[in-house]
Design an enzyme around this catalytic site. Structure first.
Site, PDB file in Angstrom:
ATOM      1  N   LYS A   9     -24.409  35.579 -47.363  1.00 26.72           N
ATOM      2  CA  LYS A   9     -23.473  36.297 -48.232  1.00 26.72           C
ATOM      3  C   LYS A   9     -22.972  35.378 -49.357  1.00 26.72           C
ATOM      4  CE  LYS A   9     -21.953  39.417 -44.521  1.00 26.72           C
ATOM      5  NZ  LYS A   9     -20.785  39.897 -43.727  1.00 26.72           N
ATOM      6  N   TYR A  49     -24.042  49.079 -46.634  1.00 30.09           N
ATOM      7  CA  TYR A  49     -22.907  49.204 -45.716  1.00 30.09           C
ATOM      8  C   TYR A  49     -22.455  50.650 -45.518  1.00 30.09           C
ATOM      9  CZ  TYR A  49     -22.185  44.145 -45.285  1.00 30.09           C
ATOM     10  OH  TYR A  49     -22.315  42.806 -44.981  1.00 30.09           O
ATOM     11  N   PHE A  57     -11.663  48.744 -44.864  1.00 26.35           N
ATOM     12  CA  PHE A  57     -12.088  47.518 -45.560  1.00 26.35           C
ATOM     13  C   PHE A  57     -13.334  47.732 -46.420  1.00 26.35           C
ATOM     14  CE2 PHE A  57     -13.843  47.444 -41.203  1.00 26.35           C
ATOM     15  CZ  PHE A  57     -15.209  47.331 -41.465  1.00 26.35           C
ATOM     16  N   ARG A  85     -28.799  37.715 -34.116  1.00 24.99           N
ATOM     17  CA  ARG A  85     -27.396  38.082 -33.894  1.00 24.99           C
ATOM     18  C   ARG A  85     -26.702  37.014 -33.043  1.00 24.99           C
ATOM     19  NH1 ARG A  85     -24.849  42.167 -36.887  1.00 24.99           N
ATOM     20  NH2 ARG A  85     -23.349  42.231 -35.189  1.00 24.99           N
ATOM     21  N   THR A  91     -18.755  38.884 -35.146  1.00 26.50           N
ATOM     22  CA  THR A  91     -18.349  39.284 -36.507  1.00 26.50           C
ATOM     23  C   THR A  91     -17.103  38.530 -36.969  1.00 26.50           C
ATOM     24  OG1 THR A  91     -19.235  41.490 -36.081  1.00 26.50           O
ATOM     25  CG2 THR A  91     -17.694  41.275 -37.929  1.00 26.50           C
ATOM     26  N   ARG A 102     -21.420  31.534 -37.637  1.00 28.35           N
ATOM     27  CA  ARG A 102     -20.040  31.901 -37.974  1.00 28.35           C
ATOM     28  C   ARG A 102     -19.042  31.011 -37.233  1.00 28.35           C
ATOM     29  NH1 ARG A 102     -21.321  38.379 -37.537  1.00 28.35           N
ATOM     30  NH2 ARG A 102     -21.685  38.795 -39.759  1.00 28.35           N
ATOM     31  N   ASN A 112     -17.596  35.895 -43.734  1.00 27.69           N
ATOM     32  CA  ASN A 112     -18.207  35.375 -42.506  1.00 27.69           C
ATOM     33  C   ASN A 112     -19.668  34.946 -42.700  1.00 27.69           C
ATOM     34  OD1 ASN A 112     -19.370  37.874 -42.621  1.00 27.69           O
ATOM     35  ND2 ASN A 112     -18.507  38.654 -40.720  1.00 27.69           N
ATOM     36  N   HIS A 115     -25.146  37.994 -42.859  1.00 20.66           N
ATOM     37  CA  HIS A 115     -25.411  39.333 -42.315  1.00 20.66           C
ATOM     38  C   HIS A 115     -26.721  39.298 -41.548  1.00 20.66           C
ATOM     39  CE1 HIS A 115     -26.073  43.659 -41.973  1.00 20.66           C
ATOM     40  NE2 HIS A 115     -27.335  43.373 -42.248  1.00 20.66           N
ATOM     41  N   GLU A 126     -32.802  48.394 -43.447  1.00 23.52           N
ATOM     42  CA  GLU A 126     -32.346  47.342 -44.359  1.00 23.52           C
ATOM     43  C   GLU A 126     -33.517  46.625 -45.030  1.00 23.52           C
ATOM     44  OE1 GLU A 126     -29.702  45.080 -41.811  1.00 23.52           O
ATOM     45  OE2 GLU A 126     -28.258  46.729 -41.747  1.00 23.52           O
TER      46      GLU A 126
HETATM   47  P1  DAT Z   1     -21.529  42.436 -38.588  1.00 25.43           P
HETATM   48  O1  DAT Z   1     -21.572  41.818 -39.960  1.00 25.43           O
HETATM   49  O2  DAT Z   1     -21.293  41.403 -37.512  1.00 25.43           O
HETATM   50  O3  DAT Z   1     -22.707  43.327 -38.302  1.00 25.43           O
HETATM   51  P2  DAT Z   1     -19.977  44.890 -38.921  1.00 25.43           P
HETATM   52  O4  DAT Z   1     -21.270  45.596 -39.187  1.00 25.43           O
HETATM   53  O5  DAT Z   1     -19.064  45.477 -37.908  1.00 25.43           O
HETATM   54  O6  DAT Z   1     -20.215  43.368 -38.525  1.00 25.43           O
HETATM   55  O7  DAT Z   1     -19.153  44.777 -40.282  1.00 25.43           O
HETATM   56  C1  DAT Z   1     -19.796  44.455 -41.493  1.00 25.43           C
HETATM   57  C2  DAT Z   1     -18.947  43.479 -42.252  1.00 25.43           C
HETATM   58  O8  DAT Z   1     -17.729  44.107 -42.617  1.00 25.43           O
HETATM   59  C3  DAT Z   1     -18.542  42.242 -41.462  1.00 25.43           C
HETATM   60  O9  DAT Z   1     -19.518  41.227 -41.474  1.00 25.43           O
HETATM   61  C4  DAT Z   1     -17.280  41.838 -42.165  1.00 25.43           C
HETATM   62  C5  DAT Z   1     -16.666  43.159 -42.597  1.00 25.43           C
HETATM   63  N1  DAT Z   1     -15.672  43.606 -41.621  1.00 25.43           N
HETATM   64  C6  DAT Z   1     -15.898  44.115 -40.376  1.00 25.43           C
HETATM   65  N2  DAT Z   1     -14.767  44.414 -39.761  1.00 25.43           N
HETATM   66  C7  DAT Z   1     -13.763  44.103 -40.631  1.00 25.43           C
HETATM   67  C8  DAT Z   1     -12.350  44.185 -40.591  1.00 25.43           C
HETATM   68  N3  DAT Z   1     -11.696  44.662 -39.522  1.00 25.43           N
HETATM   69  N4  DAT Z   1     -11.649  43.755 -41.684  1.00 25.43           N
HETATM   70  C9  DAT Z   1     -12.290  43.285 -42.770  1.00 25.43           C
HETATM   71  N5  DAT Z   1     -13.624  43.194 -42.881  1.00 25.43           N
HETATM   72  C10 DAT Z   1     -14.344  43.590 -41.824  1.00 25.43           C
HETATM   73 MG    MG Z   2     -23.273  45.195 -39.001  1.00 25.91          MG
END
Ligand code: DAT
Ligand code: MG
Length: 147
Positions: A9, A49, A57, A85, A91, A102, A112, A115, A126
């Protein structure tokens, strides 16, 4: 054999972590079959996303992913999705174990670093979105019998 979409990222690119992250995946034994440094359009970020569209968010997330170049990759190997993963860590970096990407490099869930696709369905979606099957490089590594 599985393929997964992995992206450093904008925070990881800015902090000079592309090499470190690529190195971890290489050393693990995964095979790099696609890579590019690129700016991300809002349209691509929103499509990527889409599953989070209703989350509070979402706007921040799209702003962040479009804020600077990302390094997009496709890695191939046995169980590549689950292995990536686990290498990434949870996350929220507060929950990510030391030794994970991370866990070692991030402090906040907003930034973080990395991805990675979370299922075979999302990997296929994707890879299609970011690369397209035509942009994936198929090749053999003679070492693969040892991994
Ligand atoms: P990951 O990236 O581990 O697959 P995710 O798909 O649940 O996690 O979320 C995508 C991204 O969105 C994550 O890397 C960071 C952001 N994110 C997730 N939960 C969040 C939250 N509660 N507040 C702010 N950003 C968040
Ligand atoms: Mg995800």
């Amino acid at each position: 054999m599985e393929r997964t979409f992995i992206m450093v990222k904008p925070d990881g690119v800015q902090r000079g972590l592309i090499g470190e992250i690529v190195s971890r995946f290489e050393k693990k034994g995964l095979k790099l079959v696609g890579a590019k440094l690129m700016n991300v359009s809002r349209e691509l970020a929103e499509a990527h996303y889409a599953e989070h569209k209703e989350k509070p968010f979402f706007g921040e997330l799209v702003d962040f992913i479009t804020s600077g170049p990302v390094f997009a990759m496709v890695w191939e190997g046995n169980q590549a999705i689950a292995i990536s993963r686990s290498m990434m860590g949870k996350t929220n970096p507060l929950d990510a174990a030391p030794g994970t990407i991370r866990g070692d490099y991030a402090l906040s869930v907003g930034m973080n670093i990395i991805h990675g696709s979370d299922s075979p369905e999302s990997a296929q979606r994707e890879i299609g979105l970011w690369f397209g099957e035509d942009a994936i490089i198929s090749y053999e590594k003679t070492v693969s019998a040892w991994i």
